[in-house]
Structure formats: C-alpha cells, structure tokens
Write a protein that holds these residues in place. Structure first.
Motif, PDB file in Angstrom:
ATOM      1  N   ARG A  58       0.646  -1.335  -0.061  1.00 55.57           N
ATOM      2  CA  ARG A  58      -0.047  -0.011  -0.138  1.00 55.57           C
ATOM      3  C   ARG A  58       0.722   1.281   0.001  1.00 55.57           C
ATOM      4  O   ARG A  58       1.864   1.269   0.561  1.00 55.57           O
ATOM      5  CB  ARG A  58      -0.830   0.146   1.107  1.00 55.57           C
ATOM      6  CG  ARG A  58      -2.229  -1.016   0.858  1.00 55.57           C
ATOM      7  CD  ARG A  58      -2.793  -1.493   2.508  1.00 55.57           C
ATOM      8  NE  ARG A  58      -2.724  -0.286   3.186  1.00 55.57           N
ATOM      9  CZ  ARG A  58      -3.510   0.693   3.546  1.00 55.57           C
ATOM     10  NH1 ARG A  58      -4.727   0.637   2.638  1.00 55.57           N
ATOM     11  NH2 ARG A  58      -3.616   1.470   4.403  1.00 55.57           N
ATOM     12  N   THR A 114     -13.405  -2.174   9.628  1.00 56.35           N
ATOM     13  CA  THR A 114     -13.364  -1.184   8.863  1.00 56.35           C
ATOM     14  C   THR A 114     -13.885  -1.492   7.411  1.00 56.35           C
ATOM     15  O   THR A 114     -13.203  -2.268   6.668  1.00 56.35           O
ATOM     16  CB  THR A 114     -11.933  -0.338   8.254  1.00 56.35           C
ATOM     17  OG1 THR A 114     -11.285  -0.635   9.748  1.00 56.35           O
ATOM     18  CG2 THR A 114     -12.027   0.818   7.733  1.00 56.35           C
ATOM     19  N   ALA A 172     -14.164  -1.229   3.689  1.00 54.18           N
ATOM     20  CA  ALA A 172     -13.190  -0.687   2.593  1.00 54.18           C
ATOM     21  C   ALA A 172     -14.531  -0.393   1.296  1.00 54.18           C
ATOM     22  O   ALA A 172     -14.237   0.400   0.668  1.00 54.18           O
ATOM     23  CB  ALA A 172     -12.058  -1.208   2.145  1.00 54.18           C
ATOM     24  N   PRO A 219     -11.462  10.408  -3.147  1.00 56.72           N
ATOM     25  CA  PRO A 219     -10.349  10.984  -2.199  1.00 56.72           C
ATOM     26  C   PRO A 219      -9.740   9.979  -1.697  1.00 56.72           C
ATOM     27  O   PRO A 219     -10.044   8.728  -1.695  1.00 56.72           O
ATOM     28  CB  PRO A 219     -11.448  11.628  -1.149  1.00 56.72           C
ATOM     29  CG  PRO A 219     -12.759  10.982  -1.547  1.00 56.72           C
ATOM     30  CD  PRO A 219     -12.877  10.662  -2.767  1.00 56.72           C
ATOM     31  N   SER A 220      -8.604  10.508  -0.660  1.00 54.05           N
ATOM     32  CA  SER A 220      -7.662   9.233  -0.098  1.00 54.05           C
ATOM     33  C   SER A 220      -8.782   8.466   0.909  1.00 54.05           C
ATOM     34  O   SER A 220      -9.619   9.038   1.529  1.00 54.05           O
ATOM     35  CB  SER A 220      -6.778  10.083   0.578  1.00 54.05           C
ATOM     36  OG  SER A 220      -5.966   9.233   0.943  1.00 54.05           O
ATOM     37  N   SER A 230     -11.062   6.272   0.312  1.00 56.40           N
ATOM     38  CA  SER A 230     -12.186   6.239  -0.384  1.00 56.40           C
ATOM     39  C   SER A 230     -12.266   4.437  -0.531  1.00 56.40           C
ATOM     40  O   SER A 230     -13.593   3.977  -0.954  1.00 56.40           O
ATOM     41  CB  SER A 230     -12.716   6.933  -1.408  1.00 56.40           C
ATOM     42  OG  SER A 230     -11.728   6.922  -2.435  1.00 56.40           O
ATOM     43  N   GLY A 231     -11.503   3.766  -0.922  1.00 59.68           N
ATOM     44  CA  GLY A 231     -11.414   2.427  -1.371  1.00 59.68           C
ATOM     45  C   GLY A 231     -10.863   2.105  -2.635  1.00 59.68           C
ATOM     46  O   GLY A 231     -11.327   0.954  -3.310  1.00 59.68           O
ATOM     47  N   SER A 271      -7.890   1.957  -3.950  1.00 61.79           N
ATOM     48  CA  SER A 271      -6.715   0.575  -3.972  1.00 61.79           C
ATOM     49  C   SER A 271      -7.301  -0.573  -3.750  1.00 61.79           C
ATOM     50  O   SER A 271      -7.025  -1.725  -4.418  1.00 61.79           O
ATOM     51  CB  SER A 271      -5.483   0.877  -3.062  1.00 61.79           C
ATOM     52  OG  SER A 271      -5.100   2.111  -3.284  1.00 61.79           O
ATOM     53  N   THR A 272      -8.358  -0.603  -2.675  1.00 61.92           N
ATOM     54  CA  THR A 272      -8.894  -2.098  -2.602  1.00 61.92           C
ATOM     55  C   THR A 272      -9.663  -2.276  -3.685  1.00 61.92           C
ATOM     56  O   THR A 272      -9.714  -3.820  -3.816  1.00 61.92           O
ATOM     57  CB  THR A 272      -9.833  -1.571  -1.263  1.00 61.92           C
ATOM     58  OG1 THR A 272      -9.150  -0.975  -0.274  1.00 61.92           O
ATOM     59  CG2 THR A 272     -10.510  -3.439  -0.682  1.00 61.92           C
TER      60      THR A 272
HETATM   61  N1  ADP Z   1      -4.567  -3.788   5.079  1.00 62.96           N
HETATM   62  C1  ADP Z   1      -5.569  -2.883   5.890  1.00 62.96           C
HETATM   63  N2  ADP Z   1      -5.759  -3.098   6.748  1.00 62.96           N
HETATM   64  C2  ADP Z   1      -6.844  -2.398   7.269  1.00 62.96           C
HETATM   65  N3  ADP Z   1      -7.534  -1.265   6.983  1.00 62.96           N
HETATM   66  C3  ADP Z   1      -7.182  -1.064   5.520  1.00 62.96           C
HETATM   67  C4  ADP Z   1      -6.310  -2.036   4.760  1.00 62.96           C
HETATM   68  N4  ADP Z   1      -6.334  -1.518   3.581  1.00 62.96           N
HETATM   69  C5  ADP Z   1      -6.969  -0.350   3.514  1.00 62.96           C
HETATM   70  N5  ADP Z   1      -7.812  -0.334   4.596  1.00 62.96           N
HETATM   71  C6  ADP Z   1      -8.624   0.653   4.773  1.00 62.96           C
HETATM   72  O1  ADP Z   1      -9.721   0.618   3.908  1.00 62.96           O
HETATM   73  C7  ADP Z   1     -10.090   2.039   3.276  1.00 62.96           C
HETATM   74  C8  ADP Z   1      -9.891   2.094   1.908  1.00 62.96           C
HETATM   75  O2  ADP Z   1      -8.460   1.880   1.764  1.00 62.96           O
HETATM   76  P1  ADP Z   1      -7.455   2.249   0.251  1.00 62.96           P
HETATM   77  O3  ADP Z   1      -8.465   1.339  -0.628  1.00 62.96           O
HETATM   78  O4  ADP Z   1      -6.291   2.104   0.601  1.00 62.96           O
HETATM   79  O5  ADP Z   1      -8.036   3.621   0.010  1.00 62.96           O
HETATM   80  P2  ADP Z   1      -7.670   4.676  -1.328  1.00 62.96           P
HETATM   81  O6  ADP Z   1      -6.611   4.013  -2.164  1.00 62.96           O
HETATM   82  O7  ADP Z   1      -8.740   5.297  -1.912  1.00 62.96           O
HETATM   83  O8  ADP Z   1      -6.758   5.738  -0.529  1.00 62.96           O
HETATM   84  C9  ADP Z   1      -9.109   2.932   4.152  1.00 62.96           C
HETATM   85  O9  ADP Z   1      -9.967   3.239   5.289  1.00 62.96           O
HETATM   86  C10 ADP Z   1      -8.003   2.241   4.577  1.00 62.96           C
HETATM   87  O10 ADP Z   1      -7.852   2.917   5.961  1.00 62.96           O
END
Ligand code: ADP
Ligand code: MG
Lengths: 744, 221
Positions: free
Chosen positions: A742, B14, B16, B35-36, B38-39, B41-42
């Motif tokens: 990440r 949480t 995502a 926005p940062s 928001s999900g 990457s997930t």
């Molecule tokens: N491995 C993880 N463990 C716990 N929470 C996570 C993990 N990866 C992402 N999150 C949470 O999931 C939500 C979405 O994250 P992410 O997809 O990285 O957002 P973005 O890429 O839009 O900034 C955020 O609230 C982040 O804190």
C-alpha cells in the motif's frame, strides 16, 4: 534522558522489542559460554588438586622422615576395567600415627579395602571373577569425594600387612600425603597439565565466543534503519547528538544486562551437562564447576560495559542529523590484496616442510605465525572470495532468484561475510586441530581392533621389579583355570633372554624368548624364520613395531638358546576372543597370581592411555564445531531478516504481480546458503591444508582423512544452521503481504 | 473485459468497499478517482485478484476470478496482468534493464533473450542509456517509466496502475502518463489507473469516482 532511553528500549514497538530480545539472547549465549570456560578452568584446577594424593610417594616431600609420624607403606599401580583406568593403592600402616589421605577415615588394615563410589557400584553388579577377586578382603567403606578427581573415578585403597609391602621394591614409606597441586611438583606423574588445559579451553572459548560476538553485532543492526530514523526525528525536535548517544547506549545496555543475567541462568542450567563432558579425560563434579567472586564480578560488569562501548562505536558509523541519516562510507568492493596474508601464511608453513626448525621455540614460532597468518588471512580474504563467487553466480544466472541473490552478495560482500566470519574462525581452528590430532593418533596407533594388540593381555615379571632375592612366578604358578576361561584361546609363556642384546626400537630382538612350537600355537603373534627352534621376542609378543606392520607379519629373529625351559619366566601372554568378560576374567586371575606386579594390559590399552587427552580434545573440537555452526546460522538468520526488511516493498510488489513466494524463498535461501557453504568449504580446506603442512614439516606424517565423527559434526551443524535459516522463511510471507505494498 | 458486481470488503471493522459495481471494456483506459481512503486501491486489488471480496463477484474475460484459489489467481496476475505502483517497486539488486526483464525471466525466457526484449522498451520510454543503472541511481520519473516497462513487457491483457504518478512532480507525472497511455493503446492493453488527480484522469477514456466504498459516478469525457 536515561529514563526516556529506558522507556524507548522497553516500549519502543515490536521491532525494538525484537531487537532487544535477540541481542539479549546473543549476550546470554556469549555470557554462558564465557562462564562455562571460566568454570572449566577452575574445575580443572580443583580436579588436579584431587589428583594430588595419588602422587604420594612420588613427590619427594612425602617420603622424608618426620618425627612423630609412623610411616605407611604405599604402593600405587594402574589397573584397568573395561577400558577405564582403575587406580589401586596398597597401603600398610606401621603405627597408629600413619598419614591418612582425605576421603577415608583411616588406613585400611590387612583384609580390608576402601572403594570409590563408582567402583563400589561395579563391585555389586559385576561378577566377582571379573573384578572383585582382584582385591583381597572386604570393602569397609566408600572413598569420599575429597579424594576423587571425578565422580566416575575408579579407585581402591587396599590394606596390606607392613611385612608384605616392605618386600615390594616399588612400595615406599610415606610420612605425608601430597595435597598440593601436582602441576607444581617436579616428579609428579599423575594429574593434569593445567597450562595446557587453560590454553586449550581458551582457544575453544575464543572459537566459540567469536561467532557469538558476530551474532551480537548482527543483531544490533537488526532494523537499525528504523531506529536511526527515530533518532533523526528526535534530532529534528531538538535532541543533541550527545543525548542520542545516551539513548542508544541505554538501549544496548538494557539488552546486555538482561542478557548477562540470562547468561548466568544458562550457565547454571547447563552445569550438570557440562560436568559430563570428559574434557580432561574424566568427568567433573558439577559442584567443581564454580565461579570465583572475581569471575562473577568481571563478567557481570564487563559485558554490559562492553555492550555500551559497542553501541557507541556502532553509532560512530552513521551521522544522525535532523534531516535524516547519512552513512559515513558506502562499501567499496574488496580488493585482491586481501589474499596476501592467506597466501603468505600457506607459503610460510610450506617453507618449513623439510626444513623443521631445530628448537622447540623455533618450531612453535614457525607454526604459530603460519597458523595466525592463515586465520587472519581467511577473515581478510573472506569478503573478496564472497564477492568473486557472488559475481560468478550473478553473471551465470539464468533464473531471477540466483541473479538477485548473487547481486546482493556482490554488492555488499562484507556484510554477507560478516555473518559467517565467526564460523570461519571456528571451522578453521577446529579442522586444523582435528586434522593434526587424527593423523597424529593414526600414525602412532598401530593396528588394533580385533588384532592381538587389542585382544591379548600380557602380565610381565620384570626382573628389576622383583623383590631382593625373590624369584618370579613359575609355570606351575599360572592359575590352572586360566586356559579354561571361556574365550581364552591360548596361554603363552615367555622366558628371559640374555640382556646384553641391544634393545631399542629398531632392534627386533627383544628381552624375551619363546619356542617356535609355542608361537605356532597362537596365530597372530608373528612367526619363526625357517629352521629356528627358539626366537627372541618382546614380552608381549608384539613389541615396538612400525606402523603398518601387523603383529602377525613379524618374523622374530632366531636365537641360539637351548636351555629355554630352565630359564625364568618373563611374561605370560593370554590370547582371548577380545570379549570384555574374557579379558576382565583373565586380568583378575593374573592379578591373583602376582598380586603386587604390574597389572596386565593389552598393547591397545597402553596406547589408549597415551592418546586419551588428544582424543578428548578432538571430541571437544567436534562440540565446538557443532555449537558454532548454529550460532553462525543465527547470525545469518538475523541478516536474512535485515535483508528482508530492506526489500520489503519491492518483494511485496513482486508478490502482488503474481510472483510465487517460492522464488522469493530461493532468493533468501541462496543469499544465506551460498556464503555459509562456500565459507565452510574454504575454512575446512584451509584447516586441512594447515594441518597437512604442519604434519609434513614437524613429523613428516601424511594427513589422514578425518573421522566420520568430524564429518557428522560438520554435516549436523550445517543442517542445523540451514534449519535456523529455514525457520525465518515463514516471515517472508508475512513481511510481503499485500498491505505492505500500500502506498502509505 | 473486467467486471465487478456489488463487491463488498472489510478490513476487520473497517468497511473498505460497500457494494462497488464496475465494468471495464476491452482496450478501454479507465481512471478510478476519489478522495484518499475511499477504497480505490482496495477496488483495484479486488479487480486484479489480489484480494478476494467478502461478497459480490469479479469476472475477467467472462470468468469468475474471486472463486479461484491463491495459486490460480497468482498465475493469472503473472500471465495476464501488469502492474505499476506509486513507488519502490524495483528490486534494488537488479539493473534497470534486468528489472524490466524480470517478468520474462520468471516466465522462463533465457536471460540473454529477456534482456534483449527488455532493452527495446528503453527506447520507447525515453530511457536510453539507463539500462545498467540501479534503482537508487534513477530519478523518480525514470524509475516509474522503468516500472511501466516492467508492467507492459510481457504484453498483459490488463495493466493496473495505482497512483503511478503519485510521488512525481506534475511535469514528470504527465510524461509518465503520456507514455503509459500511448504504449497501452499501441498494444491494445486495457488499463485501470487509480488516481486522485484530475489531471491524470484526463488521459483516460472514461472515469469513475469511488466514494465511501461505492462507485458513485461515471462521467464521460
Ligand atoms: N490492510 C488494511 N488493513 C486495514 N485497513 C485497511 C487496509 N487496507 C485499506 N484499509 C482501509 O480501507 C479503506 C480504503 O483504503 P484504500 O483502498 O487504500 O483507499 P484509497 O486507495 O482510496 O486511498 C481505508 O479506510 C483504509 O484505512
Ligand atoms: Mg490508495
């Protein structure tokens, strides 16, 4: 600041805690080893003091007449039971004020004896015709620990009448029991050479402690980057460099103090096991492995202090500024000059082949300089060799794992080598020692095994051992039951030869005579030249012979003597099937035939006594190898973890893109196994080369192959350290999980 | 080409993704904005078979991939997908050209051939002369272009890019995006690019916005 340092050390997050634990464990290991060495040196001295009384009658001081003391007759001999030495002292008090050794309440009277606890146990379990019948009378008590060099010592104090002992030429009148260290007494023959054991214990300790130091150093570096970033952050908020140093020092000192305490625990827990190692040829009483107050104080203060200094030195390498961390020096590739001392050492040792220095001092200097040059040379040349091998691997690699691993090793060969340098030292020293000892023992040892050298027992009646005017036993005195003992194959008698014959090693004719008819009855003892009736032989029918010549190949020189049967008996040689029961029964029967003579023994048993300490030392060398390999494995494991943390991100990205974890595993495996195996091979090769050059130069012996035991140790140690490395691999999966990739 | 239907995923407590639905056509260049936190990457990780959703389904080329086991998904990523991340994806021990050749080497191509094929990308991505540099000796933009070459070298069906310009200044970022888009079009590669910069999204055929774990808007440009 110190309070903050303590808080950071104890509550500085998972990585700080892991570092603390690993460093403490390494310090504990080092402390334990150091304490074991010190205790070993102390125990050797204590053991030696317990050997002292056995030199009574030998040390001049014990035989000088004293007013008010009734002298005691004293005769000490070395008997054996199933391969173990059995000390036998025959005593007779001439009055009530006779000297009494520690461990028994009074000198035993005729028909009484005191046995050591180990002998006491044997007497109760072993048939009397194998052991008990050697000692006349009954056991009146057990010898106390104060007179026992080792809990396993076999000792017996047999009471006799003064008249009987007075006629024995080797019995002496003693007025005092020796109680001082036999190392300090010129003529003493029983006891230990303290200096030798102190020196070899120190060499062993060094060979073990060096890898531990390396381990501590590697462990301190564990997640050093994270720590340095933390320090940089503190500089940013205004901490002075001084305060940073205090922080780092507090952290290392906490680890070192914890490790030192743990080390004392390790030592006391391991003490009973350590006592079982027969380093001096005999096991120790656990209570003899003691530490003096000075030992304790030096270790308890010295190690934490050393750790604090080490932490200070480690921080000197990096400059921690508020803007981050800068390394003082980027590693430059090692250059080829690093090979020079190694080559010089080999050349120096090779020079002395065929040119052995005249004096002992000259020899010591020649070999020591060569060995030290080679050792230092190995440590110096290690990074260069690592780099060459790594470049070769990287250049040839077709698979990505080998390419990445080879590159990493070639980039920083110093770091890669550092993790295994302790191993180099241990393996080199111990291989050289084992190589020299094995070959020495093999050259000295004449063929034994199931040859007559091991299976036949000789009881000799040397004329000079006979009492004034006494006659040796005759053939009629030979116990009738001897040939009937199960396992006895032949009973041979040797008569006295004329003693004007020159008798030395080169002269095959011996002090005895045997008829060719007798000799032919027992194959294995050599043969007569054609036509001879009588041949001159050695008392044991084996004699001093060249290595490589088996007793069966000997052709004894013919003698012109015709009055064989009327000559006095020189010896009785009993050939057995080699079984313990048969040998001990024969020994017991022969002892009753000549109760004050030299106890019977086989050629192999005489030899085993003379090479015992060397063999023990070699066993210890094996233990060192076995111990130092896993320690090196630990260092490697720590550097694996460091290497993984360094590349956490690219590795996790690779895994995201579908790279199998197997590939990453082989990267890590190659990065550690290659240096481990290469370095082990080089160190072993250099050790064997050093041993071979030494043997050629000093003794003109060839190098003999090392025993299976040595290879088992090296193999076992390597497997153990590879196992330790493998144990870190599950970490790879955790460290490279998708969350690492990440962006945060 | 890729389709996500009502995908839900939580990290412990949480949430995502709370029911994200999205379809990407073959050869399309799609920008995922938002926005940062928001999900984004997930969502990308779910589409690429890195993460398995708690609920909903993900299809690639008409086949469900959320039901495949880890080994099959790894193989899929290795053989069909390419990736570019924000930073730090180059193996520091390898030279730039070896980093690009890595996917080919992993697939079993001989080293010489793999390096030759990788070298061709240096010309295309304005990286000439940097073949032998290590990752530490490259600028941020150069490193991202090397990573891009690595993502494309095995001619993937889909290229997933997560904030590929996130750590670059705007000029360098544009250069990287230019190259990404033109190379992808040239090869007909489908692209899913996650970003929170509108400037980057402007390179895409289409953009979606992720908000609170849902794909909320789709705007045609
Ligand atoms: N491995 C993880 N463990 C716990 N929470 C996570 C993990 N990866 C992402 N999150 C949470 O999931 C939500 C979405 O994250 P992410 O997809 O990285 O957002 P973005 O890429 O839009 O900034 C955020 O609230 C982040 O804190
Ligand atoms: Mg993101």
């Amino acid at each position: 600041m110190i309070g903050l340092g303590l808080r950071l050390a104890v509550a500085g997050g998972r990585e700080a805690a892991a570092r603390l634990v690993v460093v403490a464990a390494a310090v504990a290991l080092g402390t334990g080893l150091l304490l074991a060495t010190l205790a070993g040196i102390n125990a050797t001295k204590t053991q030696n003091l317990r050997y002292a009384w056995l030199n009574t009658g030998i040390a001049e001081y014990t035989t000088t007449p004293r007013a008010g003391v009734d002298p005691a007759w004293w005769l000490i001999r070395g008997d054996r039971f199933r391969g173990q030495e059995l000390g036998r002292i025959d005593v007779a008090a001439t009055g009530p004020a006779a000297p009494v050794p520690a461990g028994i309440p009074a000198l035993p009277g005729p028909g009484e004896f005191y046995a050591s606890p180990a002998l006491h146990d044997l007497l109760r379990t072993v048939p009397a015709d194998e052991l008990g019948d050697r000692f006349p009378g009954r056991e009146v008590g057990v010898i106390g620990d104060a007179a026992l060099p080792s809990p396993d010592s076999l000792l017996v104090v047999v009471g006799q009448s003064p008249e009987t002992l007075a006629t024995q030429p080797f019995a002496q009148q003693v007025t005092a029991v020796l109680t001082t260290d036999p190392a300090g007494c010129m003529r003493c023959i029983i006891g230990l050479d303290n200096t030798m054991f102190t020196v070899s214990l120190s060499v062993i300790a060094a060979a073990l402690i060096f890898p531990v130091l390396i381990f501590i150093g590697t462990a301190t570096r564990l997640s050093a980057a994270r720590r340095e970033q933390r320090f940089a952050a503190m500089r940013l908020v205004g901490a002075t460099p001084r305060q940073i140093t205090v922080l780092a020092t507090v952290e290392s000192t906490v680890a070192a103090v914890a490790g030192t305490l743990l080390g004392f625990g390790v030592f006391f827990a391991a003490r009973p096991g350590l006592a079982e190692i027969p380093f001096t040829g005999a096991t120790f009483f656990p209570s003899d492995l003691v530490l003096t107050a000075v030992n304790v104080a030096a270790v308890a203060v010295g190690i934490p202090l050393g750790a604090a200094v080490a932490a200070r030195l480690a921080l000197r390498r990096v400059r921690i500024s508020p803007l981050g961390v800068t390394r003082r020096a980027t590693p430059k590739p090692p250059r080829a000059w690093r090979l020079i001392p190694l080559v010089a050492g080999v050349a120096e040792l090779a020079y002395f082949v065929g040119r052995r220095p005249e004096t002992t001092d000259g020899q010591t200097a020649a070999y020591l300089i060569g060995a030290v040059l080679m050792l230092a040379g190995l440590v110096l040349a290690g990074p260069w060799l690592t780099m060459r091998v790594a470049r070769l691997v990287a250049d040839r690699a077709q698979r990505p794992a080998a390419l990445i691993a080879g590159r990493r090793l070639a980039d920083d060969p110093m770091a890669a080598f550092r993790a295994v340098s302790g191993l180099v030292v241990a393996l080199f020293v111990m291989t050289a020692a084992s190589g020299a000892i094995t070959s020495f023992v093999a050259e000295r040892a004449r063929p034994a095994g199931d040859s007559v050298a091991a299976t036949s027992l000789t009881q000799a009646f040397w004329p000079e051992r006979l009492a004034e005017g006494a006659e040796p036993p005759t053939v009629a005195d030979i116990p009738a039951g001897l040939s009937a003992v199960p396992g006895v194959q032949a009973v041979l008698t040797v008569r006295e030869n004329d003693r004007q014959v020159a008798q030395n090693m080169a002269d095959p004719s011996g002090p005895g005579l045997i008829s060719c008819a007798d000799l032919a009855r027992a194959p294995g003892f050599g043969s007569c030249p054609p036509g001879a009736q009588v041949v001159s032989v050695w008392q044991d029918l084996i004699g001093p012979r060249d290595p490589g010549v088996t007793p069966a190949e000997t052709i004894w020189p013919a003698s012109t003597v015709t009055d064989l049967d009327s000559r006095r008996l020189l010896s009785v040689v009993v050939q057995t099937d080699g079984s313990d029961a048969a040998k001990e029964r024969v020994r017991t029967l022969l002892a009753t035939m000549d109760p004050f003579g030299e106890p019977p023994a086989s050629d192999a048993e005489h030899q085993a006594s003379s090479t015992l300490t060397l063999v023990q030392f070699q066993r210890l060398a094996d233990v060192v190898i076995l111990a130092s390999l896993p320690i090196a494995g630990c260092s490697l494991a720590v550097s694996v973890i460091a290497g993984l943390t360094d590349r956490k991100r690219p590795f996790s990205v690779l895994r995201l893109t579908g790279v199998r974890i197997r590939m990453l595993r082989s990267v890590v495996g190659l990065e550690t196994a290659v240096p481990l195996l290469v370095v082990a091979a080089v160190a072993i090769g250099a050790g064997l080369l050093a041993a071979s050059l030494f043997l050629r130069a000093q003794l003109d012996y060839p190098l003999h192959g090392l025993g299976a035991g040595y290879y088992a140790m090296v193999g076992g140690g390597l497997v153990a350290s590879l196992g330790i490395i493998a144990a870190t691999l599950p970490l790879l999966r955790r460290i490279t999980g998708p969350e690492t990739a990440r962006n945060e | 080409m890729i389709e996500a239907r009502d995908v839900k995923l939580s990290f412990g407590e949480t949430p995502a993704l709370r029911g994200a639905t999205l379809a990407v056509a073959e050869g399309e260049i799609l920008a995922v904005m938002g926005p940062s936190g928001s999900g984004k990457s997930t969502l990308l990780h779910c589409l690429a078979g890195i993460l398995v959703p708690d609920a909903g389904e993900v299809q690639f080329a008409g086949q469900r991939i959320d039901t495949l086991d880890e080994g099959a998904r790894s193989a899929l990523r290795r053989d069909r997908f390419g990736f570019v991340f924000q930073f730090g994806q180059l193996v520091p021990e390898l030279t730039a050209v070896e980093n690009v050749a890595l996917p080919l080497l992993l697939a079993g191509t001989k080293r010489r051939a793999a390096v030759a094929e990788a070298s061709a990308w240096f010309d295309r991505l304005d990286l000439d002369g940097l073949q032998q540099r290590r990752s530490g000796e490259l600028s941020g933009g150069q490193a991202q272009r090397v990573a891009l070459a690595r993502g494309l070298v095995s001619r993937p069906k889909v290229l997933f890019a997560d904030e590929p310009t996130g750590s670059l200044d705007s000029l360098t970022g544009e250069h990287v995006m230019d190259l990404l888009v033109s190379s992808a079009r040239e090869q007909g590669t489908t692209v899913v690019v996650v970003t929170h910069e509108a400037r980057v999204a402007a390179y895409a055929d289409r953009e979606v916005i992720v908000r609170d774990g849902k794909v909320t808007t789709a705007v045609l440009t």
